[in-house]
Enzyme design. Sequence first.
Site, PDB file in Angstrom:
ATOM      1  N   GLU A  80       4.032   1.500   2.290  1.00  0.00           N
ATOM      2  CA  GLU A  80       5.273   1.469   3.071  1.00  0.00           C
ATOM      3  C   GLU A  80       6.479   1.808   2.209  1.00  0.00           C
ATOM      4  OE1 GLU A  80       5.174  -2.302   5.051  1.00  0.00           O
ATOM      5  OE2 GLU A  80       3.588  -1.649   6.399  1.00  0.00           O
ATOM      6  N   CYS A 136       0.832  -1.196   0.000  1.00  0.00           N
ATOM      7  CA  CYS A 136       0.000   0.000   0.000  1.00  0.00           C
ATOM      8  C   CYS A 136       0.862   1.239   0.000  1.00  0.00           C
ATOM      9  CB  CYS A 136      -0.847   0.071   1.265  1.00  0.00           C
ATOM     10  SG  CYS A 136      -2.235  -0.987   1.221  1.00  0.00           S
TER      11      CYS A 136
END
Lengths: 807, 302
Positions: free
Chosen positions: A451, A449
């Site tokens: 990171e 997503c």
Amino acid sequence: MALKVDEQVNKVNVLTERVRKRKEAYLAAEVHACADRSRLATESWKETEEQPLAIRRAKLFKKILEGIPIAIHEGELIVGGQTQYVRGANLDIEMCSYDDIRQMLQSGKPIVKSPTQVATLTEDAKQSILQDLDYWQPRSSVTVVYDTLRRLWGNTHDDWLEARVVNEQMQSPTGRTGNWGKVLNEGLSAIISEAREKISNLKLKAFDNGQLDKFYFWEAVIIACEAVINYAKRYADLAREMAAEEKDETRRAELERIAETCDWVPANPARNFYEALQSFFISFLANNLEVASKAEAPGLFDQYMYPFLRKDIEAGRITYQEAAELLGLLLVKWLEFDDFGTGERRTRSQGSQLMNVAIAGVTEDGRDAVNELSFLFLEAVRQVKSHQPHVSVRYHDGIDLEFMIKAVETNRDHGGGIPAFFNDKAALAVITQKNVPIREARSWGPQGCVEMVPYPNAVLVTSGPFYNLNKILEITLHNGVDPRTGKKVGLTTGDPRDFTSFEELCEAFKKQTDWVVDKLIDIYNVWFVIRQNNYAMPYSSALVDGCIESGKDMLAGGARWGKEYLANIRPFGHQNLVNSLAAIKKLVYEERVSMDELLDALTANFEGRENLQHMLLAAPKWGNDDDYVDSIMRDLFRWTEDLAKSRDNPWGGKWNVSRQGLTLHYVFGQVVGALPDGRKAWEALADGSVSAMRGTDMKGPTAVLNSAAKIDQLGSEATLLNLKFDPGSLQSREGINKFISLIKTYFDNYGYHCQFNILSQKTLLDAKAHPERYRDLVVRVAGFSAFFVDLAPEVQDEIIARTEHSI
Amino acid sequence: MNEGKGNIFNIQRFSLQDGPGIRTTVFFKGCPLRCPWCSNPESINPWPEVGHRDSLCNGCGLCVDICEAKAISVSDKTIRIDRENCNNCGKCVEVCYTGALRFLGKEMTLEEVVEEVIRDQAYYRNSGGGVTASGGESLVQPAFVKALFKECHKKGIPTALDTCGYTKPDILREVLEDVDLILYDLKCMDSSIHEKFTGVPNQLILRNVDVVVRRGIAIIFRIPLIPGVNDSENNIRACAELAVKFGEKQIDLLPYHKYGLNKYAMLDRPYKLDGLQTHSNEEVEKLKQVIESYGLHCGIGG
């Protein structure tokens, strides 16, 4: 020098008839649950029993690439697919939730994405996979680890999973970014040569276990890369066969070109834009056949792909229009990736493959990286309206303003939270703390997503666990017992009715959390070691910088920045927790509500206690720029960060903390009873990590962003902030500029990420009622995008309810 | 000067339509005009009033029991307040835990208002925004608005005054000292029509344009476009001629909308323009072109 964008770039028609047909074919396609990958993997594993792990894994991969059925579909120019179908899903048979998959297959309705997406499954395929499941289950790392954990610590982990104190992350590894630029510029044969050279330089006299493992690893790399080259040649052969049969002259020429291209790449350096796209796609796809799972990042696409486009344009070999069509075809290809929903993962990520393309940002030497391809790519995304891959714009103050305007326009017209915006300044501050030199850090991007990793020098194998802060709060309020099950899953920290101060309550909560996190890290350290002893990814590793150099698989910490990025722990539910703590502080310790009344009301799920519920709802809430509650968040960030960073991972690095959440607000919310923030039992929690809980941000987006910017975000690998806007004022240039100022201000203050769902509530309600009319409506949920109609109804409701800001 | 307390009914952050950039708009309570299309009916009376949001009411009746003036009734989760008898004591608001009853308007100190508007200063800086005083009509509380603007300037925050222009020129001059931009409402150039709809003639308003111009402060004129009231081409031309005469550059059109409709019910007031149709985009566009034909810039929606 100022960037000059050819005016043709913004005038391209991406949705040519060819692209439209491919997109329609995708939208109309059934998803097939396929048995071939599982069958081939099983056969191979049986054939190689006595061989070293790396070699076994490479041969398994080779067997898949040799045997998996392939197809070239009508009108395609860029070829390759996970299966022979437009949409086919493979199962990670080596590591999955065996009982869950078995049950799903027996029901005859394997779920591919969310509960609304059921795949077609033939009886043969079903029987084949069931057999393979029986073979793999006792051999899988997943089984080995549970068995080991029980012997080590009894049922602690099982109990936590059942109570959803933590979530299930012991599945096939996800999260990697290949050095695609290297593949395009040098070809896989260069990687093979590198491995060969390593082998020939091995000092035989010093041949110990470690040396031998390196030798096997390099051999495995060679086997794997050759397998991919031959896999491409299968497409070349198929294209040639089809060309021989093809009546239409134009198509025949196209097929011949495909054959020529797949013969040449990815083995050799790409010679033009078309070859570069094909080389990228097939080597990317192969990655997905090695591990049929998520979070493989295409990375800095505009940076590594642009030189090929530029060269072709200058030589007059391609027009922007032709390039746009190719990008459109690639985007549709990306959409075709599916996988088996296994276990909780299917609700957690809602069918998204979590692929991340990062565009813009800065170059290695710190200049604005925006180029014509950045524009062209966004334009393609805008027109195709695809939701996969995620498109992330790396913002920095020197970003080309015209591009930023284009990004906001794309966000407005796409409607699905694409692109998301990331802050270079914040990411570089975090990454360089790990002693990554600034030049390497600058090729960072989000993986999974949100990171951050310095791609392609790092791997972030996103299998670190999430823990459920609000379940831990419930357990604290019930002295170690989960009120949903009545089972004791926490420590005895005392009856909260006896606590005399807010600080005492916080101490009890910290004690519970400390205990969970400490043990959870032990558990996952065990998992990481078992996984690397039973599983390897030689091909994916070959593409990640550092692995060949170190002679180690990425799962064994072989990447250049492997140990720094392999272990992330993820607290989840920050916002409901701090809202709950603030409400308790205010009402119980400063005003007149007793702990007893509060606990009764929570147990009753506020039935007949609506008065108290309203008082709780009226207490200070996160996302309103209110220091009363924001200061609690600040503390929470600090000590949960310290909890992670004080622990070692198995590779000699430290654990990190990351704050994101896929759709865990829904998965975790399902088991959490009524909370002191006024939320009723089993409802979804707040999404992301620093977004406001839906319906509680009363002061608009600047207040939400101010709350989030008050927190020291520079200790976390990610934070995630969603805001929803209706598209009204983004029609004018002035409105767009204001929007850009909004983003800039958050980023000036070291906010890391924000994304905007620009949709009308009306549209969403209508979409929920008439999914058939909205098949291509995309929304972004907690850091990734999905087709709205694919989402679970509860998730749809949650998106609809999120406060709508008018911009 | 002692500014006293301000009677404020809303402080809206991230305002995008009240001047340039990202702004915080401070809404002052009290207005000398009585425009029936007003989308902020709670802005008219210069004192805090109790309003009710019936959608939140659960019919518990606590408010009925506590009301000493017997001004409140609830039936079928619909609240009625007899405004003749209600003295806005606020006891009903205190007991209403659903939040259906609440005060519209609040006495605030200057410090409280500044504390709120200062929070978005970074956004103002990055977007060229600032603080706008709106209402109601902030000039009915001249000391307070003047002090607020002064304080904003001290902190480097640009200011805008959104006004109907109906005030004594001396008061206007006082406040203008710390104003960077005026958003000047023009309802209608024909004074008798103006008076018919707003309750006051327009001579004072037009005279005050001159006061502003003499101070050299930039003006953006804003015409709330009300169907059948002031949307004739003639009126628009007259407005444009006024702007040209004073050397101003911009007139924005604010098309009529009914977003404020529910607020009339909250205050137990009738909405007199019920049934009035909003303009089509084409109609607004046409009037915009009229304004532009004078060489003026014309924005829609502020």
